[in-house]
Motif scaffolding. Structure first.
Motif, PDB file in Angstrom:
ATOM      1  N   LEU A   1      -1.875  38.902   2.003  1.00  0.00           N
ATOM      2  CA  LEU A   1      -1.355  40.258   1.816  1.00  0.00           C
ATOM      3  C   LEU A   1      -0.766  40.840   3.103  1.00  0.00           C
ATOM      4  O   LEU A   1      -0.343  41.988   3.114  1.00  0.00           O
ATOM      5  N   LEU A   2      -0.731  40.047   4.159  1.00  0.00           N
ATOM      6  CA  LEU A   2      -0.302  40.542   5.462  1.00  0.00           C
ATOM      7  C   LEU A   2       1.125  40.120   5.799  1.00  0.00           C
ATOM      8  O   LEU A   2       1.614  39.103   5.307  1.00  0.00           O
TER       9      LEU A   2
ATOM     10  N   MET B   1      -8.637  43.872   3.268  1.00  0.00           N
ATOM     11  CA  MET B   1      -7.231  44.072   3.142  1.00  0.00           C
ATOM     12  C   MET B   1      -6.904  44.288   1.671  1.00  0.00           C
ATOM     13  O   MET B   1      -7.439  43.607   0.818  1.00  0.00           O
ATOM     14  N   THR B   2      -6.055  45.227   1.428  1.00  0.00           N
ATOM     15  CA  THR B   2      -5.597  45.463   0.065  1.00  0.00           C
ATOM     16  C   THR B   2      -4.079  45.488   0.060  1.00  0.00           C
ATOM     17  O   THR B   2      -3.443  45.696   1.089  1.00  0.00           O
ATOM     18  N   ARG B   3      -3.515  45.297  -1.104  1.00  0.00           N
ATOM     19  CA  ARG B   3      -2.060  45.339  -1.249  1.00  0.00           C
ATOM     20  C   ARG B   3      -1.582  46.772  -1.059  1.00  0.00           C
ATOM     21  O   ARG B   3      -2.196  47.713  -1.527  1.00  0.00           O
ATOM     22  N   SER B   4      -0.476  46.929  -0.376  1.00  0.00           N
ATOM     23  CA  SER B   4       0.073  48.254  -0.091  1.00  0.00           C
ATOM     24  C   SER B   4       1.127  48.623  -1.138  1.00  0.00           C
ATOM     25  O   SER B   4       2.028  47.828  -1.430  1.00  0.00           O
ATOM     26  N   PHE B   5       1.003  49.826  -1.687  1.00  0.00           N
ATOM     27  CA  PHE B   5       1.975  50.325  -2.654  1.00  0.00           C
ATOM     28  C   PHE B   5       2.494  51.682  -2.186  1.00  0.00           C
ATOM     29  O   PHE B   5       1.725  52.497  -1.694  1.00  0.00           O
ATOM     30  N   SER B   6       3.782  51.913  -2.348  1.00  0.00           N
ATOM     31  CA  SER B   6       4.363  53.160  -1.868  1.00  0.00           C
ATOM     32  C   SER B   6       4.264  54.289  -2.889  1.00  0.00           C
ATOM     33  O   SER B   6       4.458  55.439  -2.531  1.00  0.00           O
TER      34      SER B   6
END
Length: 140
Positions: free
Chosen positions: A121-122, A1-6
């Motif tokens: 991160l979820l 899992m990785t952090r989501s960036f827009s």
């Protein structure tokens, strides 16, 4: 899992530089009108923008891996550049879920006095799926 960036790092940097340029442009207009006391506050605002960008850039590399190898559950996490690794025997590990009731759900793996929070991160829905996957796959 990785952090989501827009947005990408480059676009984010351009946004922050644009905000700083706008702040300094407005401050320069006031300085030219004789209101020079605006300039230090504009500098403070730019410093705050710089600190916010650095904080976001540090979080960009955050990740969390959960692997099942033989009879061990391996957890590797990186938050703000700090990497931690934990191992748990799948037959001895306990899955603890803490629901604070305020829209926050914390999931922990615990064994022999060691405890690691997983799924930071979820979203809550993704954490519930993770709990089911762990119960059915790792502990089942």
């Amino acid at each position: 899992m990785t952090r989501s960036f827009s947005v990408s790092s480059g676009v984010l940097a351009l946004c922050f530089m644009g905000l700083a340029a706008l702040t300094l442009s407005i401050a320069l207009v006031f300085v030219l009108l004789g209101y020079w006391l605006v300039l230090p506050f504009a500098g403070l605002e730019c410093a705050g923008l710089c600190l916010a960008y650095i904080w976001l850039a540090k979080q960009r590399g955050d990740y969390e891996y959960i692997k099942l190898l033989h009879d061990d559950i391996h957890v590797e996490q990186s938050f703000s550049g700090k990497v931690t690794k934990s191992s748990f025997n799948r037959y001895w590990v306990q899955l603890n879920v803490l629901d604070s009731g305020r829209g926050r759900l914390s999931v922990f793996l615990r064994s022999h006095g060691n405890q690691t929070e997983i799924g930071r991160l979820l979203t809550i829905e993704e954490k519930k799926q993770l709990i089911e996957q762990i119960k059915n796959g790792f502990l089942g």
